[in-house]
Design a protein around this motif. Structure first.
Motif, mmCIF file in Angstrom:
data_model
loop_
_atom_site.group_PDB
_atom_site.id
_atom_site.type_symbol
_atom_site.label_atom_id
_atom_site.label_comp_id
_atom_site.label_asym_id
_atom_site.label_seq_id
_atom_site.Cartn_x
_atom_site.Cartn_y
_atom_site.Cartn_z
ATOM 1 N N SER A 3 -13.155 31.241 89.296
ATOM 2 C CA SER A 3 -14.341 31.922 89.986
ATOM 3 C C SER A 3 -14.918 31.814 91.214
ATOM 4 O O SER A 3 -15.267 32.533 92.064
ATOM 5 N N GLY A 35 0.112 34.293 96.334
ATOM 6 C CA GLY A 35 -1.207 34.184 95.950
ATOM 7 C C GLY A 35 -1.795 33.349 94.731
ATOM 8 O O GLY A 35 -0.854 33.484 93.627
ATOM 9 N N SER A 36 -2.963 32.983 94.615
ATOM 10 C CA SER A 36 -3.179 31.966 93.251
ATOM 11 C C SER A 36 -4.144 32.798 92.608
ATOM 12 O O SER A 36 -4.647 33.887 92.846
ATOM 13 N N GLN A 37 -4.050 32.703 91.222
ATOM 14 C CA GLN A 37 -4.739 33.432 90.110
ATOM 15 C C GLN A 37 -6.257 33.073 90.356
ATOM 16 O O GLN A 37 -7.191 34.067 90.362
ATOM 17 N N ASN A 41 -12.571 31.263 93.566
ATOM 18 C CA ASN A 41 -11.650 31.795 94.460
ATOM 19 C C ASN A 41 -11.598 33.061 95.031
ATOM 20 O O ASN A 41 -11.946 34.219 94.253
ATOM 21 N N THR A 42 -11.774 33.543 96.360
ATOM 22 C CA THR A 42 -12.118 34.511 97.115
ATOM 23 C C THR A 42 -11.030 35.683 97.234
ATOM 24 O O THR A 42 -11.288 36.758 97.642
ATOM 25 N N GLY A 43 -9.735 35.058 97.153
ATOM 26 C CA GLY A 43 -8.770 36.073 97.081
ATOM 27 C C GLY A 43 -8.003 36.683 98.313
ATOM 28 O O GLY A 43 -7.505 37.906 98.567
ATOM 29 N N LYS A 44 -7.880 35.913 99.325
ATOM 30 C CA LYS A 44 -7.214 36.449 100.528
ATOM 31 C C LYS A 44 -5.859 36.306 100.630
ATOM 32 O O LYS A 44 -5.286 35.539 99.964
ATOM 33 N N LEU A 45 -5.232 37.461 100.673
ATOM 34 C CA LEU A 45 -3.631 37.475 100.458
ATOM 35 C C LEU A 45 -3.083 38.178 101.831
ATOM 36 O O LEU A 45 -3.433 39.007 102.322
ATOM 37 N N ILE A 46 -2.356 37.259 102.386
ATOM 38 C CA ILE A 46 -1.481 37.293 103.739
ATOM 39 C C ILE A 46 -0.232 37.735 103.373
ATOM 40 O O ILE A 46 0.311 36.977 102.731
#
Lengths: 114, 113
Positions: free
Chosen positions: A96, A91-93, A98-103
Motif C-alpha cells: 500500500s 520494479g517491485s510489486q 509503494n508508489t510505483g516509480k518505474l524507470i
C-alpha cells in the motif's frame, strides 16, 4: 530503485538465437524483471516477466540466476521483424505504501540482418 | 489492446505557449505514467500517478506538471513550452506497480518551435 544496464546495440542474423543480458545489481527482494519491445513510432509492448529461474512464453524465454543480479532475454530464431529496441525494467510489486516509480534503462537496439 | 488513448497525437506549438497532453484509459487501472522519448535517451519518466489526485515526480519533471482528477484521465501540462521539450510523449497504465504489465499509448509527438 534498481538501475539497469544493457548493451546499447546488438547485431544478429535471421534464424539465430539472440540473448540480451541486463544487469541489475541492486535489485530488491520484491522486484520483478520485465522486458519490453519497441518498434519505431510505437509505444513499448510487454514481452515477458519473471522473478527467478526461467520463464518461457510463445515468443521468448527469460533466464534469471539465483542471485537475480542479472537477467537474460532469449529470442529463438529471430527474423527481420524482431529488429527493435528491447528494454528491461525492474520494479517491485509493492504494498500500500509503494508508489510505483518505474524507470527504464537505455535499452538495447537489436538489428537482425538477412 | 488496452484501452488507452493519447491526445493530441501531433502538435506543433511555439516557445512560451502552454500545452496540455491528455491520456485517457478505459481499463480502470490505478497507475498511470508519462514518459518522454528522445533519440539517444530511451524512455525517461516525467511524472506518474498512483491514484486519483496522487502523483509524484519522475526523472525529468522540471517544466512539467500533471493532474489526475479522475481514474481515467492523466493530464500532462507544459506551462510554458521550450524547444527542449520537443519530444515524443508516451502515456502508460498498469494495474499493479512493478509486477504488472505496462500498457503504452501510441504516443504524442510535440514540436516546439
Amino acid at each position: 530503485l534498481a538501475k539497469t544496464t544493457q548493451p546499447i546495440s546488438m547485431d544478429s542474423y535471421e534464424g539465430q538465437e539472440v540473448n540480451i543480458t541486463c544487469s541489475h545489481n541492486n535489485i530488491a527482494t520484491n522486484d520483478y524483471i520485465t522486458w519490453y519491445q519497441q518498434f519505431p513510432s510505437q509505444g513499448p509492448r510487454f514481452i515477458i516477466q519473471g522473478y527467478k529461474t526461467k520463464v518461457t512464453n510463445e515468443v521468448a524465454s527469460l533466464f534469471i540466476p539465483a542471485d537475480r543480479k542479472s537477467s537474460t532475454l532469449s529470442l529463438p530464431r529471430v527474423s527481420l521483424s524482431d529488429t527493435a529496441v528491447y528494454y528491461c525494467l525492474v520494479g517491485s510489486q509493492g504494498g500500500s505504501g509503494n508508489t510505483g516509480k518505474l524507470i527504464f534503462g537505455q535499452g538495447t537496439t537489436l538489428q537482425v540482418k538477412p | 489492446d488496452a484501452g488507452i488513448t493519447q491526445s493530441p497525437r501531433h502538435k506543433v506549438t511555439e516557445t512560451g505557449t502552454p500545452v496540455t497532453l491528455r491520456c485517457h484509459q478505459t481499463e480502470n487501472h490505478r497507475y498511470m505514467y508519462w514518459y518522454r522519448q528522445d533519440p539517444g535517451h530511451g524512455l525517461r519518466l516525467i511524472h506518474y500517478s498512483y491514484g486519483v489526485k496522487d502523483t509524484d515526480k519522475g526523472e525529468v519533471s522540471d517544466g512539467y506538471s500533471v493532474s489526475r482528477s479522475k481514474t481515467e484521465d492523466f493530464l500532462l501540462t507544459l506551462e510554458s513550452a521550450t524547444s527542449s521539450q520537443t519530444s515524443v510523449y508516451f502515456c502508460a497504465i498498469s494495474d499493479r506497480q512493478g509486477a504488472g504489465e505496462l500498457f503504452f499509448g501510441e504516443g504524442s509527438r510535440l514540436t516546439v518551435l
